[in-house]
Every structure is written in structure tokens, then in C-alpha cells.
Write a protein that holds these residues in place. Sequence first.
Motif, PDB file in Angstrom:
ATOM      1  N   CYS A   5       0.851  -1.183   0.000  1.00 38.03           N
ATOM      2  CA  CYS A   5       0.000   0.000   0.000  1.00 38.03           C
ATOM      3  C   CYS A   5       0.888   1.235   0.000  1.00 38.03           C
ATOM      4  CB  CYS A   5      -0.921   0.014   1.222  1.00 38.03           C
ATOM      5  SG  CYS A   5      -2.016   1.445   1.306  1.00 38.03           S
ATOM      6  N   SER A   6       0.451   2.277  -0.709  1.00 33.55           N
ATOM      7  CA  SER A   6       1.209   3.529  -0.771  1.00 33.55           C
ATOM      8  C   SER A   6       0.388   4.669  -0.172  1.00 33.55           C
ATOM      9  CB  SER A   6       1.571   3.878  -2.218  1.00 33.55           C
ATOM     10  OG  SER A   6       2.419   2.901  -2.778  1.00 33.55           O
ATOM     11  N   ALA A   7       1.084   5.596   0.471  1.00 32.49           N
ATOM     12  CA  ALA A   7       0.444   6.782   1.031  1.00 32.49           C
ATOM     13  C   ALA A   7       1.238   8.016   0.622  1.00 32.49           C
ATOM     14  CB  ALA A   7       0.365   6.695   2.550  1.00 32.49           C
ATOM     15  N   PHE A   8       0.534   9.088   0.275  1.00 31.15           N
ATOM     16  CA  PHE A   8       1.185  10.366  -0.022  1.00 31.15           C
ATOM     17  C   PHE A   8       1.014  11.293   1.169  1.00 31.15           C
ATOM     18  CE2 PHE A   8       0.923  14.825  -1.273  1.00 31.15           C
ATOM     19  CZ  PHE A   8       2.180  14.985  -1.852  1.00 31.15           C
ATOM     20  N   VAL A   9       2.129  11.943   1.559  1.00 33.93           N
ATOM     21  CA  VAL A   9       2.100  12.938   2.627  1.00 33.93           C
ATOM     22  C   VAL A   9       2.721  14.214   2.089  1.00 33.93           C
ATOM     23  CG1 VAL A   9       2.837  13.520   4.968  1.00 33.93           C
ATOM     24  CG2 VAL A   9       2.277  11.151   4.402  1.00 33.93           C
ATOM     25  N   PRO A  10       2.020  15.343   2.193  1.00 30.76           N
ATOM     26  CA  PRO A  10       2.566  16.590   1.659  1.00 30.76           C
ATOM     27  C   PRO A  10       3.816  17.035   2.403  1.00 30.76           C
ATOM     28  CG  PRO A  10       0.580  17.018   2.946  1.00 30.76           C
ATOM     29  CD  PRO A  10       0.683  15.527   2.789  1.00 30.76           C
ATOM     30  N   GLY A  11       4.728  17.671   1.668  1.00 30.28           N
ATOM     31  CA  GLY A  11       5.841  18.324   2.333  1.00 30.28           C
ATOM     32  C   GLY A  11       5.321  19.457   3.203  1.00 30.28           C
ATOM     33  N   ASP A  39       4.060  19.148  -3.448  1.00 33.21           N
ATOM     34  CA  ASP A  39       5.256  18.308  -3.470  1.00 33.21           C
ATOM     35  C   ASP A  39       5.368  17.618  -2.118  1.00 33.21           C
ATOM     36  OD1 ASP A  39       5.830  19.224  -5.991  1.00 33.21           O
ATOM     37  OD2 ASP A  39       7.556  20.452  -5.413  1.00 33.21           O
ATOM     38  N   GLY A  40       5.794  16.363  -2.116  1.00 31.48           N
ATOM     39  CA  GLY A  40       5.874  15.658  -0.846  1.00 31.48           C
ATOM     40  C   GLY A  40       6.526  14.305  -0.974  1.00 31.48           C
ATOM     41  N   VAL A  41       6.088  13.353  -0.168  1.00 31.74           N
ATOM     42  CA  VAL A  41       6.717  12.039  -0.074  1.00 31.74           C
ATOM     43  C   VAL A  41       5.665  10.947  -0.250  1.00 31.74           C
ATOM     44  CG1 VAL A  41       8.083  10.476   1.352  1.00 31.74           C
ATOM     45  CG2 VAL A  41       8.465  12.944   1.507  1.00 31.74           C
ATOM     46  N   THR A  42       5.928  10.019  -1.165  1.00 32.45           N
ATOM     47  CA  THR A  42       5.088   8.842  -1.332  1.00 32.45           C
ATOM     48  C   THR A  42       5.809   7.650  -0.718  1.00 32.45           C
ATOM     49  OG1 THR A  42       4.075   9.674  -3.359  1.00 32.45           O
ATOM     50  CG2 THR A  42       3.970   7.307  -2.979  1.00 32.45           C
ATOM     51  N   THR A  43       5.166   6.995   0.220  1.00 37.64           N
ATOM     52  CA  THR A  43       5.761   5.867   0.945  1.00 37.64           C
ATOM     53  C   THR A  43       4.957   4.595   0.676  1.00 37.64           C
ATOM     54  OG1 THR A  43       6.551   7.338   2.698  1.00 37.64           O
ATOM     55  CG2 THR A  43       6.430   4.997   3.209  1.00 37.64           C
ATOM     56  N   LEU A  69       7.051   1.372  12.958  1.00 32.72           N
ATOM     57  CA  LEU A  69       6.921  -0.072  12.742  1.00 32.72           C
ATOM     58  C   LEU A  69       6.891  -0.822  14.068  1.00 32.72           C
ATOM     59  CD1 LEU A  69       9.373  -0.554   9.728  1.00 32.72           C
ATOM     60  CD2 LEU A  69       6.873  -0.423   9.654  1.00 32.72           C
ATOM     61  N   ASP A  70       7.749  -0.404  14.994  1.00 34.12           N
ATOM     62  CA  ASP A  70       7.763  -1.050  16.314  1.00 34.12           C
ATOM     63  C   ASP A  70       6.433  -0.829  17.046  1.00 34.12           C
ATOM     64  OD1 ASP A  70      10.319  -1.972  15.929  1.00 34.12           O
ATOM     65  OD2 ASP A  70      11.291  -0.378  17.095  1.00 34.12           O
ATOM     66  N   ALA A  71       5.914   0.387  16.976  1.00 36.39           N
ATOM     67  CA  ALA A  71       4.663   0.704  17.671  1.00 36.39           C
ATOM     68  C   ALA A  71       3.499  -0.106  17.116  1.00 36.39           C
ATOM     69  CB  ALA A  71       4.370   2.198  17.564  1.00 36.39           C
ATOM     70  N   LEU A  72       3.538  -0.385  15.811  1.00 34.91           N
ATOM     71  CA  LEU A  72       2.472  -1.167  15.179  1.00 34.91           C
ATOM     72  C   LEU A  72       2.739  -2.673  15.242  1.00 34.91           C
ATOM     73  CD1 LEU A  72       1.767   1.000  12.003  1.00 34.91           C
ATOM     74  CD2 LEU A  72       0.570   1.040  14.206  1.00 34.91           C
ATOM     75  N   SER A  73       3.925  -3.039  15.764  1.00 37.00           N
ATOM     76  CA  SER A  73       4.323  -4.455  15.906  1.00 37.00           C
ATOM     77  C   SER A  73       4.309  -5.186  14.571  1.00 37.00           C
ATOM     78  CB  SER A  73       3.404  -5.167  16.910  1.00 37.00           C
ATOM     79  OG  SER A  73       3.480  -4.570  18.181  1.00 37.00           O
ATOM     80  N   VAL A  74       4.928  -4.556  13.547  1.00 38.29           N
ATOM     81  CA  VAL A  74       4.990  -5.163  12.220  1.00 38.29           C
ATOM     82  C   VAL A  74       6.421  -5.090  11.693  1.00 38.29           C
ATOM     83  CG1 VAL A  74       2.606  -4.539  11.725  1.00 38.29           C
ATOM     84  CG2 VAL A  74       4.443  -3.008  10.984  1.00 38.29           C
ATOM     85  N   THR A  75       6.752  -5.989  10.782  1.00 31.55           N
ATOM     86  CA  THR A  75       8.010  -5.905  10.047  1.00 31.55           C
ATOM     87  C   THR A  75       7.659  -5.693   8.581  1.00 31.55           C
ATOM     88  OG1 THR A  75       8.088  -8.311   9.769  1.00 31.55           O
ATOM     89  CG2 THR A  75       9.286  -7.365  11.643  1.00 31.55           C
ATOM     90  N   ALA A  76       8.337  -4.756   7.942  1.00 30.99           N
ATOM     91  CA  ALA A  76       7.930  -4.364   6.599  1.00 30.99           C
ATOM     92  C   ALA A  76       9.090  -3.778   5.814  1.00 30.99           C
ATOM     93  CB  ALA A  76       6.810  -3.332   6.675  1.00 30.99           C
ATOM     94  N   ARG A  77       8.946  -3.812   4.508  1.00 28.34           N
ATOM     95  CA  ARG A  77       9.826  -3.073   3.614  1.00 28.34           C
ATOM     96  C   ARG A  77       9.170  -1.728   3.356  1.00 28.34           C
ATOM     97  NH1 ARG A  77      12.017  -4.787  -2.458  1.00 28.34           N
ATOM     98  NH2 ARG A  77      13.384  -2.958  -2.726  1.00 28.34           N
ATOM     99  N   VAL A  78       9.895  -0.668   3.647  1.00 27.38           N
ATOM    100  CA  VAL A  78       9.377   0.689   3.465  1.00 27.38           C
ATOM    101  C   VAL A  78      10.198   1.365   2.370  1.00 27.38           C
ATOM    102  CG1 VAL A  78       8.987   2.932   4.565  1.00 27.38           C
ATOM    103  CG2 VAL A  78       8.683   0.817   5.891  1.00 27.38           C
ATOM    104  N   GLU A  79       9.517   1.781   1.310  1.00 25.78           N
ATOM    105  CA  GLU A  79      10.181   2.445   0.187  1.00 25.78           C
ATOM    106  C   GLU A  79       9.541   3.811  -0.018  1.00 25.78           C
ATOM    107  OE1 GLU A  79      11.084  -0.724  -3.112  1.00 25.78           O
ATOM    108  OE2 GLU A  79       9.157  -1.197  -2.191  1.00 25.78           O
TER     109      GLU A  79
END
Length: 275
Positions: A5-11, A39-43, A69-79
Motif C-alpha cells: 500500500c502507498s500513502a502520499f504525505v505533503p511536504g 510536493d511531498g513524499v510517497t511511501t 513499525l515497532d509501535a504497530l508491531s509489524v516488520t515491513a519493507r518501506v520504500e
Amino acid sequence: MPDECSAFVPGHITGFFSTHPDDDPTRAGSRGAGLTLTDGVTTTVSPARESSIELDGSRVEIDPVERVLDALSVTARVEAVSSVPIGAGFGVSGAMALGTAYAANQVFDCRLSANELVTVAHGAEVQAGTGLGDVVAQARGGIPIRLEPGGPAHGRLDEIPTRVRVEYHSFGELSTESVLAGDTDRLDEAGRLALSRVVKEPTLTSFMFASRRFAREAGLLTDDVKRAVEAVATAGGQAAMAMLGNTVFALGTGLTDAGYDPSICATHPAGAMIE
């Protein structure tokens, strides 16, 4: 559950701020005002056996993202892919923390609300020392005024109700951590005065005036930014310094009119969102 899943966050460009520490990271933060940007960051988040973080194709370590990631108790690849400069006052670490929270919530079916996700990301950024108010502003969008510090349960926001073209030019990086770790008394007093002005007159003109004055009175104005602000003023425009970065931003065509070749965007009409 989706495979990714991808999320956009504005700068987010902060014009001025004052710091408000607290032992509870959800109560700590800053008061101030700024602009969120188109303009911002897509994760993008996907499940993985071991967590990893990439920014613009390079492996990185970003403490707020790891904390999310620790707070959500998940392991993931974040790009993450950023269309704003790194370490130059655009809230990239906050954007990645919030984008990770939003996207991971979908991928791992965490079933958290928006306010809960903003609280996780805000607390992670405060604990990491990389920012105090970007996350809550990026979650809202527009031109937010941070009236009270903290995450959604404790903070209070207002907004300058307009939209505008924004130009920016970065001369390099400044360390947010080093500024926030030092003596902030002078900065905090300048930030309180700036906020008082904008609350009394919530307009873009007032915001830009307060931001320029804050940079001078807080002792943060760099020579590069000072020259650019003066050049924009000579050309009849309004410019100020992005906090905290060696970056100048202007409204309208200010930097173009002053002879610079800026990046161009606009204030973002909404906050963080799933793509």
C-alpha cells in the motif's frame, strides 16, 4: 489484505515555531504555522521478514519510521520517494513516519483510526528528535496554525483559509536535531511573538512577515537565505526561510521574479492520504 500500500504525505514548510517539551511524546510538540505542499513524499509499505527502509532508492536508517513499525508491531519493507529536498526543512522524516503509519495500517489490517495513526507518527518523530510539529500539520493539509502542541488528543489546530502558489530553493541542509537539542529560549520567545501576530491576523501577508521576523530574532537566518529574501523583496515579492533548513520559500512568482530558478508547487488542499 493488500500485498502493498502507498500513502502520499505533503511536504511541510514551517515559517516559525516555539518548542514545548513534555515527558509524554503525545503531548510534546510545537506551536507555530507553516505551509503544506503539493510536493511531498510517497511511501510504499509491504510485508517482509526483516524491516528495511529505502529513500529514493538508497537504503537508509530513519529512526521515526523504525519507531512507527515497532509501535504497530509489524516488520515491513518501506520504500519512499521524495519530490522535496532531504534535510532542508520540508518535513521528510515526518512525512515518511506518517506515510508508513497510514500504509502499514492498510497492509497489516491494524484497524487504527486516522487520529491514532497520527498520534503514533507524531510520538515517533518527537522521540527521535527529528521534528515537533510536521506530522500534525501534514495530516491536516492547507496552511495550518498549530495553536497547541501535541498529537490529535492534545494539540489544537487552526488554518489560514486560502491556497497559493509556492516557490522554493534550497541551498543545502541544516540539522534539526542540533537546533532542537540546544538552548531554545531565544527561539521560543520569537516563536511566541510570531504566533500571536498570526492569530490576531490570520493572513498570508501576516504569516510571511512573522516568518521573516522569526528567522532574524531566533538567530537562524543564513546568509544565503538572507540574500534571497532581500532579492525577492526588491522584486516586489514575499519570501522567508524554511524551518529548519537552508531553504528560501516565496509566495507567487517571487523567486522567479528575483532571478532564481526555483521549484514550483502549491499549498496542498488536504492532508496525508492513501493512494
